[in-house]
Enzyme design. Structure first.
Site, PDB file in Angstrom:
ATOM      1  N   HIS A 129       0.568  -7.142  -0.810  1.00 20.69           N
ATOM      2  CA  HIS A 129      -0.026  -5.433  -0.838  1.00 20.69           C
ATOM      3  C   HIS A 129       0.227  -4.889   0.946  1.00 20.69           C
ATOM      4  O   HIS A 129       1.242  -3.494   0.050  1.00 20.69           O
ATOM      5  CB  HIS A 129      -1.433  -5.589  -0.578  1.00 20.69           C
ATOM      6  CG  HIS A 129      -2.174  -3.917  -0.124  1.00 20.69           C
ATOM      7  ND1 HIS A 129      -3.198  -3.278  -1.012  1.00 20.69           N
ATOM      8  CD2 HIS A 129      -1.935  -3.773   0.587  1.00 20.69           C
ATOM      9  CE1 HIS A 129      -3.712  -2.734  -0.771  1.00 20.69           C
ATOM     10  NE2 HIS A 129      -2.728  -2.133   0.395  1.00 20.69           N
ATOM     11  N   GLU A 130       0.703  -5.856   1.188  1.00 29.18           N
ATOM     12  CA  GLU A 130       0.615  -4.162   2.642  1.00 29.18           C
ATOM     13  C   GLU A 130       2.800  -4.310   2.349  1.00 29.18           C
ATOM     14  O   GLU A 130       3.448  -3.502   3.634  1.00 29.18           O
ATOM     15  CB  GLU A 130       0.638  -5.463   3.865  1.00 29.18           C
ATOM     16  CG  GLU A 130      -0.490  -5.655   4.039  1.00 29.18           C
ATOM     17  CD  GLU A 130      -1.631  -4.738   4.470  1.00 29.18           C
ATOM     18  OE1 GLU A 130      -1.142  -3.551   5.003  1.00 29.18           O
ATOM     19  OE2 GLU A 130      -2.823  -4.099   4.188  1.00 29.18           O
ATOM     20  N   GLU A 190      -3.247   3.352  -1.745  1.00 27.55           N
ATOM     21  CA  GLU A 190      -3.171   1.818  -1.828  1.00 27.55           C
ATOM     22  C   GLU A 190      -4.128   1.444  -3.171  1.00 27.55           C
ATOM     23  O   GLU A 190      -3.154   0.291  -3.272  1.00 27.55           O
ATOM     24  CB  GLU A 190      -4.937   1.924  -0.869  1.00 27.55           C
ATOM     25  CG  GLU A 190      -5.172   2.909   0.892  1.00 27.55           C
ATOM     26  CD  GLU A 190      -4.602   1.112   1.245  1.00 27.55           C
ATOM     27  OE1 GLU A 190      -3.904   0.187   1.042  1.00 27.55           O
ATOM     28  OE2 GLU A 190      -4.071   1.790   2.592  1.00 27.55           O
ATOM     29  N   HIS A 218       3.223  -1.592   0.700  1.00 23.24           N
ATOM     30  CA  HIS A 218       3.619  -0.120   1.164  1.00 23.24           C
ATOM     31  C   HIS A 218       4.836  -0.136   1.369  1.00 23.24           C
ATOM     32  O   HIS A 218       6.002   1.009   1.521  1.00 23.24           O
ATOM     33  CB  HIS A 218       2.549  -0.751   1.671  1.00 23.24           C
ATOM     34  CG  HIS A 218       1.126   0.090   1.874  1.00 23.24           C
ATOM     35  ND1 HIS A 218       0.575   1.116   1.515  1.00 23.24           N
ATOM     36  CD2 HIS A 218       0.279  -1.235   2.361  1.00 23.24           C
ATOM     37  CE1 HIS A 218      -0.400   0.960   0.779  1.00 23.24           C
ATOM     38  NE2 HIS A 218      -1.009  -0.197   1.656  1.00 23.24           N
TER      39      HIS A 218
END
Ligand code: ZN
Length: 727
Positions: free
Chosen positions: A450-451, A508, A455
């Site tokens: 995710h991070e 997100e 992103h």
């Protein structure tokens, strides 16, 4: 019957905050630095007792004395002798644990009061039967008498924190109201003084209003004058028709302890920048200077990616009813070197992994840039509660010119999602053990993806001020329509400015989808050490957790305003909708009646369809998210995202009714048991405690081994001084 929101349930979740792996990998010097910063934090954290309510510190001292004389286990017999049932004794333990964890008798989240869930006579009987009482009856009786009334009171004004008639506060003397707070603010502004580290006490002398502004500091007036720091801000001032006295020395005993430990931490600092940071904090806590704390914060921002991270001071102002006085907090968090190594490997594999994402190469960045992301494990978090992430400093002027840090607290997040089996809602029995076993590992994979790749992926098409494009507008086509790209970001337009209200949740959602999609990759799983059947379990639990999180997310939806209050939870609900829409029995959310006769729900995920039905649904949706984002297509993006975000009662699912069920089955906020560090033979040792009320209490009993009696006495003295002003 007491309304259940005013006590903590006997089965409240209490988990140990695990930082063993991260701590073990620190060097001896790093351990010493972390130890002394922890000591400073714990002493400073006691300030919160004084800041929360007039009785908090007294209750704290009473409980400390009782449990120092007898461990929770030893006291069990005493409780039986005093006529307490097993449930009543458990309620007493939970109350004590709650008071320590919240540093006071008001919940750190929500600010409502909590009282013990056992009759007052039973509590009193236990005190009288306790060893602490038998060793010192008169003092214990005085202590009990001084706090037993407010300890149990649920008068309207007592029920929550607030100013004047609205509630209880210890940032102001009891005779202050909103008007006094506003007037004092006017005075502070005129002197260019920050309210962050202050409290306000009002008296009347000969019909004239007299305000005392107390600054938190180790030193009092007299010694400051000698050291040339005296005249800076303190003194007596006529202001309009009132008098203000600005005085140093609030919580002076604790502030001195903070400074002594920061001095020792300084000796073990990693570099000159850390030393100068600590020097400024020491100056701030010695003289009560917010300016010095700001200076310290400037060095703190420059302390980039330290192995041992910390921040300490009067930080968040949520709990001052007027919103300008900061609550003390101090934390120490350490880099988990092992997890960081796995994340680093993920980053270095980006070149191979990014092309697997479901958009054409032209929609990917020309060069991968690692997003600014730090995950740390909390060793110590002293104050009223522990957040899952931090974004500080709060000083606006510093944030704008010098920046801030954004840190995710890995072990806090991991605990927040871990649940005891009997409290694991909305899962089938057969999934529960699997979920508990694999939640941690799958969560780490999801966070990393995710991070870093979530992103960090995807390109924005931009035409700069000079008319130059960062893509070939004669060749790049929309993968869905096959048409040439017809929209992009122009000049100073940005993702946030274009997508405004939905930008953060949409992004997100994109990052979460990247996690779901790439966790299917064998290569990713092997970076995290999962092969074969284990890898399959990680995938299953990661997807199952996303489905469950989507349902739980409904808690953060407000039907009245048809709005979402939390970006990540909205994102997960959107993903749940996408997976439900995929059909073919991939995901099922079924409403039912629980064993308690109240509404319940069960989710199921068909693991054999994740790699087919599931993968292709996320693939299509993720591609759409990216195309709208890349092409600055707000209209299309909004229609897509808001469509899936809608919480409706039509179709196959009644999401509004499911929301009611989610609220009904919501778990009370967990409490964390933190470790202690001790120095033995010049080395720092970590002592951990079990995740239970007993463990939490024990950790607080062992926290001040050298001077617990003195700490008690000083806390009582501080509340005595305050009470003189509470007319
Ligand atoms: Zn994110």
């Amino acid at each position: 019957m007491v309304d259940s929101q005013y006590y903590l349930p006997n089965d409240i979740g209490i988990s140990a905050l695990d930082c063993r792996e991260a701590f073990k990998l620190l060097s001896p010097k790093e351990k010493l630095y972390a130890h002394y910063l922890s000591r400073a934090s714990w002493y400073g954290g006691l300030v919160v007792l004084i800041q929360t309510s007039p009785e908090s510190a007294k209750i704290y001292v009473l409980l400390q004395k009782m449990f120092r004389a007898q461990t929770p286990l030893q006291m069990q017999e005493t409780a039986t002798a005093a006529g307490l049932s097993a449930e009543e004794y458990q309620a007493f333990l939970v109350y004590a644990a709650g008071l320590f964890a919240n540093m006071g008798n008001y919940k750190s989240f929500g600010d409502t009061k909590f009282i013990p869930n056992l009759p007052k006579e039973k509590f009193k009987a236990l005190v009288w039967e306790s060893l602490a009482f038998k060793e010192n009856p008169s003092d214990t009786e005085v202590l009990w008498n001084s706090c037993c009334e407010p300890l149990y009171s649920l008068e309207e004004k007592q029920k929550q924190l607030g100013l004047g008639e609205k509630g209880i506060t210890a940032y102001f003397s009891g005779n202050c109201c909103l008007e006094d707070a506003e007037f004092a603010q006017k005075f502070l502004d005129s002197k260019n003084l920050s309210a962050y580290n202050t409290r306000l006490f009002k008296t009347e002398v000969d019909g004239k209003r007299c305000y005392e502004v107390r600054l938190a500091s180790g030193k009092t007036e007299d010694c400051c004058a000698e050291e040339g720091e005296g005249e800076t801000c303190c003194g007596r001032f006529e202001f309009e028709d009132a008098v203000f006295c600005v005085k140093r020395g609030d919580y002076s005993f604790l502030m001195e302890k903070v400074c002594q430990n920061l001095e020792k931490a300084k000796v073990n600092a990693a570099d000159e920048n850390q030393r100068r940071m600590l020097e400024e904090y020491i100056r701030s806590f010695t003289y009560g200077s917010v300016e010095a704390h700001k200076e310290g914060s400037r060095f703190w921002i420059k302390d980039k990616g330290p192995i041992v991270e910390s921040y300490i001071g009067f930080i968040e102002s949520y709990r001052d009813p007027f919103g300008s006085r900061g609550e003390f907090e101090g934390f120490v968090a350490v880099v988990n070197k092992a997890m960081s190594a796995r994340f680093a490997q993920l980053v270095s594999s980006a070149e191979i992994l990014l092309p697997e994402l479901p958009w054409p190469p032209a929609f990917e960045k020309d060069r991968f840039l690692k997003p600014d992301f730090t995950s740390l494990d909390v060793l110590t978090f002293a104050g009223s509660g522990i957040p899952a992430g931090i974004n500080i400093p709060n000083y606006d002027d510093i944030r704008q010119t010098e920046g801030f840090k954004n840190v995710s607290l890995g072990n806090v997040l991991a605990v927040a999602y871990a649940t005891q089996k009997d409290k694991l809602t909305f899962l089938e029995e057969k999934d529960k053990d699997l979920y508990i076993k694999w939640k941690g590992p799958s969560f780490e994979v999801q966070v990393g993806l995710h991070e870093l790749l979530g992103h960090g992926s995807g390109k924005l098409f931009v035409q700069d001020d000079k008319g130059k494009f960062n893509f070939d507008q004669t060749a790049v086509r929309n993968p869905e329509t096959g048409e040439l790209i017809s929209s992009w970001y122009k000049g100073s337009e940005t993702w946030d400015s274009k997508f405004s209200t939905i930008a953060s949740s949409y992004e997100e959602c994109r990052a979460e989808c990247v996690g779901l999609y790439l966790c299917l990759s064998k290569q990713v799983l092997s970076i995290f050490g999962h092969e074969g059947e284990d890898a399959e379990e990680v995938i299953y639990v990661n997807w199952l957790n996303m489905v469950r999180a989507g349902l739980l997310g409904l808690e953060f939806y407000t039907p009245e305003s048809k709005s979402w209050r939390q970006a990540h939870m909205q994102a997960r609900f959107v993903i749940l909708r996408v997976l439900l829409e995929a059909g073919e029995g991939l995901v099922c959310v079924k409403e039912c009646t629980g064993t308690d006769g109240r509404p319940d729900a069960v989710i199921t995920l068909d693991r054999s369809k994740i790699n087919t039905v599931g993968k292709s649904a996320i693939q299509r949706f993720l591609c759409k998210l990216q195309v709208h984002k890349s092409t600055a297509d707000v209209e299309g993006g909004r229609a897509l995202y808001e469509g899936y975000s809608a919480v409706t009662s039509d179709g196959a699912h009644d999401f509004l009714r499911l929301r009611e069920t989610v609220l009904l089955r919501k778990e009370a906020r967990k409490m964390f048991v933190q470790a202690n560090t001790f120095i033995k033979d010049d080395a720092v040792e970590l002592t951990e405690y079990e995740g239970s009320a007993e463990g939490l209490i024990q950790s607080f009993i062992e926290r001040f081994p050298d001077d617990s009696e003195e700490v008690d006495a000083q806390l009582l003295e501080m509340t005595r001084k305050d009470s003189l002003c509470w007319c």
